[in-house]
Design a protein around this motif. Structure first.
Motif, mmCIF file in Angstrom:
data_model
loop_
_atom_site.group_PDB
_atom_site.id
_atom_site.type_symbol
_atom_site.label_atom_id
_atom_site.label_comp_id
_atom_site.label_asym_id
_atom_site.label_seq_id
_atom_site.Cartn_x
_atom_site.Cartn_y
_atom_site.Cartn_z
ATOM 1 N N GLY A 1 0.812 -1.207 0.000
ATOM 2 C CA GLY A 1 0.000 0.000 0.000
ATOM 3 C C GLY A 1 0.843 1.253 0.000
ATOM 4 O O GLY A 1 0.544 2.223 -0.713
ATOM 5 N N VAL A 2 1.917 1.248 0.769
ATOM 6 C CA VAL A 2 2.831 2.388 0.774
ATOM 7 C C VAL A 2 3.513 2.500 -0.581
ATOM 8 O O VAL A 2 3.644 3.586 -1.144
ATOM 9 C CB VAL A 2 3.887 2.245 1.896
ATOM 10 C CG1 VAL A 2 4.991 3.279 1.747
ATOM 11 C CG2 VAL A 2 3.244 2.376 3.251
ATOM 12 N N GLY A 3 3.948 1.363 -1.126
ATOM 13 C CA GLY A 3 4.629 1.363 -2.420
ATOM 14 C C GLY A 3 3.806 1.965 -3.537
ATOM 15 O O GLY A 3 4.346 2.602 -4.445
ATOM 16 N N GLU A 4 2.501 1.805 -3.469
ATOM 17 C CA GLU A 4 1.637 2.374 -4.503
ATOM 18 C C GLU A 4 1.685 3.895 -4.511
ATOM 19 O O GLU A 4 1.435 4.516 -5.535
ATOM 20 C CB GLU A 4 0.209 1.867 -4.326
ATOM 21 C CG GLU A 4 0.072 0.400 -4.671
ATOM 22 C CD GLU A 4 -1.311 -0.158 -4.384
ATOM 23 O OE1 GLU A 4 -2.214 0.610 -4.025
ATOM 24 O OE2 GLU A 4 -1.461 -1.387 -4.522
ATOM 25 N N THR A 5 2.012 4.503 -3.395
ATOM 26 C CA THR A 5 2.089 5.965 -3.343
ATOM 27 C C THR A 5 3.400 6.487 -3.920
ATOM 28 O O THR A 5 3.541 7.690 -4.130
ATOM 29 C CB THR A 5 1.943 6.486 -1.893
ATOM 30 O OG1 THR A 5 3.103 6.081 -1.134
ATOM 31 C CG2 THR A 5 0.690 5.975 -1.235
ATOM 32 N N PHE A 6 4.364 5.609 -4.187
ATOM 33 C CA PHE A 6 5.668 6.034 -4.672
ATOM 34 C C PHE A 6 5.693 6.380 -6.155
ATOM 35 O O PHE A 6 6.540 7.126 -6.596
ATOM 36 C CB PHE A 6 6.716 4.936 -4.451
ATOM 37 C CG PHE A 6 7.012 4.606 -3.024
ATOM 38 C CD1 PHE A 6 6.590 5.388 -1.980
ATOM 39 C CD2 PHE A 6 7.744 3.462 -2.730
ATOM 40 C CE1 PHE A 6 6.882 5.057 -0.660
ATOM 41 C CE2 PHE A 6 8.059 3.122 -1.421
ATOM 42 C CZ PHE A 6 7.626 3.923 -0.390
ATOM 43 N N ASP A 7 4.832 5.761 -6.919
ATOM 44 C CA ASP A 7 4.909 5.865 -8.374
ATOM 45 C C ASP A 7 4.284 7.170 -8.860
ATOM 46 O O ASP A 7 3.075 7.355 -8.762
ATOM 47 C CB ASP A 7 4.187 4.676 -9.011
ATOM 48 C CG ASP A 7 4.409 4.577 -10.502
ATOM 49 O OD1 ASP A 7 4.914 5.536 -11.104
ATOM 50 O OD2 ASP A 7 4.077 3.527 -11.072
ATOM 51 N N SER B 1 3.765 7.072 6.342
ATOM 52 C CA SER B 1 4.155 5.657 6.387
ATOM 53 C C SER B 1 5.226 5.374 7.443
ATOM 54 O O SER B 1 5.757 4.272 7.491
ATOM 55 C CB SER B 1 4.674 5.217 5.014
ATOM 56 O OG SER B 1 5.808 5.972 4.631
ATOM 57 N N ARG B 2 5.496 6.326 8.302
ATOM 58 C CA ARG B 2 6.565 6.172 9.303
ATOM 59 C C ARG B 2 6.382 4.897 10.142
ATOM 60 O O ARG B 2 7.331 4.148 10.361
ATOM 61 C CB ARG B 2 6.591 7.406 10.207
ATOM 62 C CG ARG B 2 7.701 7.367 11.227
ATOM 63 C CD ARG B 2 7.781 8.679 12.023
ATOM 64 N NE ARG B 2 8.732 8.573 13.094
ATOM 65 C CZ ARG B 2 10.043 8.662 12.964
ATOM 66 N NH1 ARG B 2 10.550 8.872 11.775
ATOM 67 N NH2 ARG B 2 10.838 8.533 13.999
ATOM 68 N N ALA B 3 5.159 4.634 10.610
ATOM 69 C CA ALA B 3 4.916 3.448 11.446
ATOM 70 C C ALA B 3 5.230 2.159 10.688
ATOM 71 O O ALA B 3 5.753 1.197 11.273
ATOM 72 C CB ALA B 3 3.475 3.433 11.943
ATOM 73 N N ILE B 4 4.963 2.140 9.404
ATOM 74 C CA ILE B 4 5.235 0.944 8.605
ATOM 75 C C ILE B 4 6.732 0.744 8.434
ATOM 76 O O ILE B 4 7.249 -0.371 8.536
ATOM 77 C CB ILE B 4 4.510 1.022 7.247
ATOM 78 C CG1 ILE B 4 2.988 1.048 7.481
ATOM 79 C CG2 ILE B 4 4.909 -0.138 6.334
ATOM 80 C CD1 ILE B 4 2.177 1.412 6.273
ATOM 81 N N TRP B 5 7.469 1.830 8.226
ATOM 82 C CA TRP B 5 8.921 1.713 8.091
ATOM 83 C C TRP B 5 9.570 1.312 9.410
ATOM 84 O O TRP B 5 10.513 0.528 9.432
ATOM 85 C CB TRP B 5 9.517 3.008 7.545
ATOM 86 C CG TRP B 5 9.193 3.155 6.089
ATOM 87 C CD1 TRP B 5 8.320 4.034 5.526
ATOM 88 C CD2 TRP B 5 9.685 2.351 5.018
ATOM 89 N NE1 TRP B 5 8.241 3.821 4.174
ATOM 90 C CE2 TRP B 5 9.072 2.807 3.834
ATOM 91 C CE3 TRP B 5 10.592 1.295 4.945
ATOM 92 C CZ2 TRP B 5 9.344 2.236 2.591
ATOM 93 C CZ3 TRP B 5 10.864 0.728 3.707
ATOM 94 C CH2 TRP B 5 10.237 1.205 2.544
ATOM 95 N N LEU B 6 9.062 1.847 10.508
ATOM 96 C CA LEU B 6 9.581 1.433 11.815
ATOM 97 C C LEU B 6 9.344 -0.063 12.024
ATOM 98 O O LEU B 6 10.202 -0.771 12.554
ATOM 99 C CB LEU B 6 8.945 2.252 12.933
ATOM 100 C CG LEU B 6 9.401 3.708 13.021
ATOM 101 C CD1 LEU B 6 8.544 4.480 14.014
ATOM 102 C CD2 LEU B 6 10.873 3.800 13.389
#
Length: 197
Positions: free
Chosen positions: A60-66, A99-104
């Motif tokens: 889900g986070v990756g989809e925001t990168f493109d 997305s900080r919580a996901i990266w942590l």
């Protein structure tokens, strides 16, 4: 939603609130409104469920990168260009606060991998798909058409940059590398590596 989906959504919420190691099967059941037997029936184990939840959070986070998926997708730079390189990194950096919580959570798993060998194995398998996904953003080739050699080289390159960049942004956002700095660094490395003639 059925129990399978309820469990997955409950597991995602637990991961974000408690992390991987502190989340218990009972926490997931309470959060999802299901029962303990559902975890084994649908996912095999609590850890397998948590890995699936984590992978979906990362996707889900990756989809925001493109930049090609954003509202102004028509303005996206050509795939493979330095401009595209900078656009994707800028989109990744913009996503850090949400997305900080996901990266942590990612780094929790990284540092606890030795204590969770089965989880580590499942996540190692998921990394290949992560390399495939990030490579597609930079070179514009659909994931299903990417060659294994490209995924194993270029995909690893981008994944390595991503992990290093996330460490910087989580540790100290004020001194972290910007998309412009990363792009200029690449430009200089490419220039130095180019044959002089």
């Amino acid at each position: 939603m059925g129990h399978r989906e309820d469990l997955l959504e409950g597991a995602k919420r637990c991961l974000l609130q408690k992390g991987f190691l502190r989340t218990t099967a009972r926490d997931i059941v309470k959060e999802s409104g299901t029962n303990l037997a559902s975890i084994g029936y649908h996912y095999g184990s609590k850890d397998a469920l948590l890995v699936q939840a984590y992978v979906e959070l990362i996707e889900g986070v990756g989809e925001t990168f493109d930049p090609g998926r954003s509202a102004d997708a028509g303005a996206a730079a050509p795939p493979g260009s330095l401009e595209r390189f900078q656009e994707v990194w800028a989109a990744i950096i913009r996503a850090v606060p949400e997305s900080r919580a996901i990266w942590l959570l990612s780094f929790e798993l990284l540092f606890q991998g030795d204590r969770l060998p089965e989880v580590r194995k499942l996540l190692a398998e998921a990394q290949v798909e992560g390399r495939r996904g990030i490579l597609a953003m930079f070179n514009g080739v659909p994931e299903s058409e990417l060659g294994e050699e490209s995924v194993d080289t270029e995909g690893r390159f981008y994944q390595t940059l991503l992990n290093g960049l996330m460490v910087q942004w989580l540790f100290d956002p004020d001194s972290a590398t910007t998309a412009g700095q990363l792009t200029e660094g690449l430009r200089r490395v490419m220039s130095a590596a180019a044959p002089q003639g």
